[in-house]
Design an enzyme around this catalytic site. Structure first.
Site, PDB file in Angstrom:
ATOM      1  N   SER B 219       0.834  -1.203   0.000  1.00 46.57           N
ATOM      2  CA  SER B 219       0.000   0.000   0.000  1.00 46.57           C
ATOM      3  C   SER B 219       0.865   1.249   0.000  1.00 46.57           C
ATOM      4  CB  SER B 219      -0.939  -0.012   1.203  1.00 46.57           C
ATOM      5  OG  SER B 219      -0.203   0.114   2.394  1.00 46.57           O
ATOM      6  N   ARG B 223       0.272   3.613  -3.092  1.00 43.72           N
ATOM      7  CA  ARG B 223      -0.375   4.899  -2.837  1.00 43.72           C
ATOM      8  C   ARG B 223       0.419   6.029  -3.498  1.00 43.72           C
ATOM      9  NH1 ARG B 223      -0.033   4.767   2.073  1.00 43.72           N
ATOM     10  NH2 ARG B 223      -2.049   3.859   2.569  1.00 43.72           N
ATOM     11  N   ASN B 227      -0.962   7.943  -6.908  1.00 44.98           N
ATOM     12  CA  ASN B 227      -1.249   9.378  -6.892  1.00 44.98           C
ATOM     13  C   ASN B 227      -0.431  10.128  -7.929  1.00 44.98           C
ATOM     14  OD1 ASN B 227      -3.104  10.636  -4.730  1.00 44.98           O
ATOM     15  ND2 ASN B 227      -2.182   8.867  -3.730  1.00 44.98           N
TER      16      ASN B 227
END
Lengths: 156, 289
Positions: B219, B223, B227
């Protein structure tokens, strides 16, 4: 978007960067900041101490001032008392001296009066004798009647 | 628009392909001339642009901070030292707030490195998408006689999953290291095997805890990558508007400005999240249950 050798190259790069940061970047900055923290704390403590010392000094100065005032008042009181004493002394001295002068003057006056009286008596006697001599010329022997004349003089 | 003769799809694809050096399927080593060739190289390839930019930016970060570290005084700070101390205090506060594993000399410098490095790498996203790739194409064509269409140049390292996964894996290695060091082999394995259902539910425990353990670095990496990749993609799409005439171009200009301003928030936030989660994960590795 392929997963390949870059992954491990990045891991190694990342590790090296972190190691460098850990060895050469973080500790000196940390050290300096800690040092500044200590210095500020020391400075504040010193200021606090200074303030307390000042308070103490002010208190002592107040005490000293109070004491000095007390002493000064005492000195003034003593001086006033002493001055009163001196004035009294001077007064009594002057009185004594004045009395003495008066007495001396009176004595002098008496003496002068006595002396004048004496002279007057002598002159009166002489005049009396002279007058009597003129009136009685021959009838009176000075030698024979001297004692009478002396008695007369003494009566004057 | 790069090349001028590219279709939109080709343009986007061109922008999303790394400059790759690796082993061709026939065994020779060299640069990939297309996305397909880069894919064929498989594992034995390296993204030269990602490495160059990430290392360059990392060195810039270390240089700027080392400069302060060498001359730092505990007297009145000035100029650059002020700024570095501000960052430093910010990181230190975060580490003190989130990390309770006692004295550890690694976590704070790690957090500092992650925050600044990731932030600077993200910052490359704000450079207009065509500027540096175009320059690279011109330079490649001029100096090496390369076909501009075959020069690939991605400037934002954090849009390369290799970069984010590389960092996340390094953090994962540290997590495992501290877990074993603090809790012991038995303690850590016990934590994986006997929670949350006790001894009876051992297989379920292993699956649950295993997934939760693995999900942390995954994660973390996804992440950041997601993004930044999405942000980069939107910049590329906005850049496509410039080829649609004046009206589209003006609209694209405003969109790019707006997205860039919004992106300042995102790149900072992502760097911050990566740092905080790293601290938290390492803190968890230090906690005995």
């Amino acid at each position: 978007m392929n997963i390949n050798l870059t992954l491990f190259a990045q891991m190694i790069t990342f590790g090296v960067f972190v190691w460098f940061c850990m060895k050469f970047v973080w500790p000196p900055i940390m050290h300096a900041l800690e040092e500044r923290k200590t210095r500020i704390a020391d400075g504040l403590a010193a200021a606090e101490r200074g303030k307390r010392e000042q308070e103490l000094a002010e208190k002592r100065a107040g005490e000293l001032l109070h004491e000095a005032k007390g002493k000064a008042a005492e000195v003034i009181a003593r001086a006033e008392k002493r001055a009163g004493e001196i004035v009294d002394e001077a007064k009594s001295d002057a009185k004594v001296e004045g009395d003495r002068l008066v007495v001396a003057a009176q004595a002098e006056i008496e003496q002068q009066v006595n002396r004048a009286k004496e002279q007057l008596r002598t002159q009166v006697a002489t005049l009396a004798v002279a007058g009597a001599e003129r009136v009685l010329k021959r009838e009176i022997d000075v030698g024979a009647h001297n004692d009478v004349l002396d008695e007369l003089v003494n009566q004057i | 628009m790069a090349g001028g003769t590219l279709t939109s799809g080709e343009y986007i694809k061109h922008h999303l392909t790394n400059w790759t050096y690796g082993q061709h399927p026939d065994g020779t080593w060299g640069f990939a001339h297309s996305a397909a060739e880069a894919k064929e190289m498989g594992f034995w390839a390296i993204h030269v642009d990602s490495m160059l930019w990430s290392i360059g930016i990392g060195l810039l970060f270390l240089y700027l901070f080392r400069k302060v570290a060498k001359t730092i005084t505990s007297d009145t700070p000035n100029g650059w030292q002020n700024f570095v101390e501000w960052i430093f205090d910010f990181i230190d506060d975060n580490v003190r707030g989130s990390f309770s594993g006692g004295k550890n000399d690694v976590v704070a410098p790690l957090a500092l490195t992650i925050f600044i490095w990731v932030f600077l790498m993200n910052l490359m996203d704000l450079v207009p998408v065509d500027l540096l790739p175009r320059l690279a194409q011109e330079a490649g064509a001029f100096f090496f006689g390369a076909d501009p269409h075959h020069v690939y140049f991605k400037v934002v390292p954090t849009t390369d999953p290799n970069v984010t996964f590389g960092m996340a894996l390094a953090v994962f290695v540290l997590m495992l290291y501290y877990s074993f060091k603090i809790k012991g082999v038995g303690g850590f394995l016990g934590e994986l095997a006997f929670q949350p259902f006790g001894k009876a539910g051992l297989p379920a425990n292993l699956i649950l805890e295993g997934i939760s353990l693995i999900s942390k670095p995954v994660s973390l990496a996804l992440r950041l990558f997601g993004n930044l990749y999405a942000g980069e993609m939107i910049f590329i799409l906005i850049a496509l508007l410039y080829s649609g005439g004046v009206a589209w171009g003006v609209l694209g200009g405003f969109l790019q400005l707006g997205w860039a301003i919004f992106h300042i928030l995102i790149i900072t936030l992502q760097a911050f999240i990566f740092m905080v989660l790293t601290i938290v994960y390492l803190d968890m590795a230090h906690q005995e249950h």
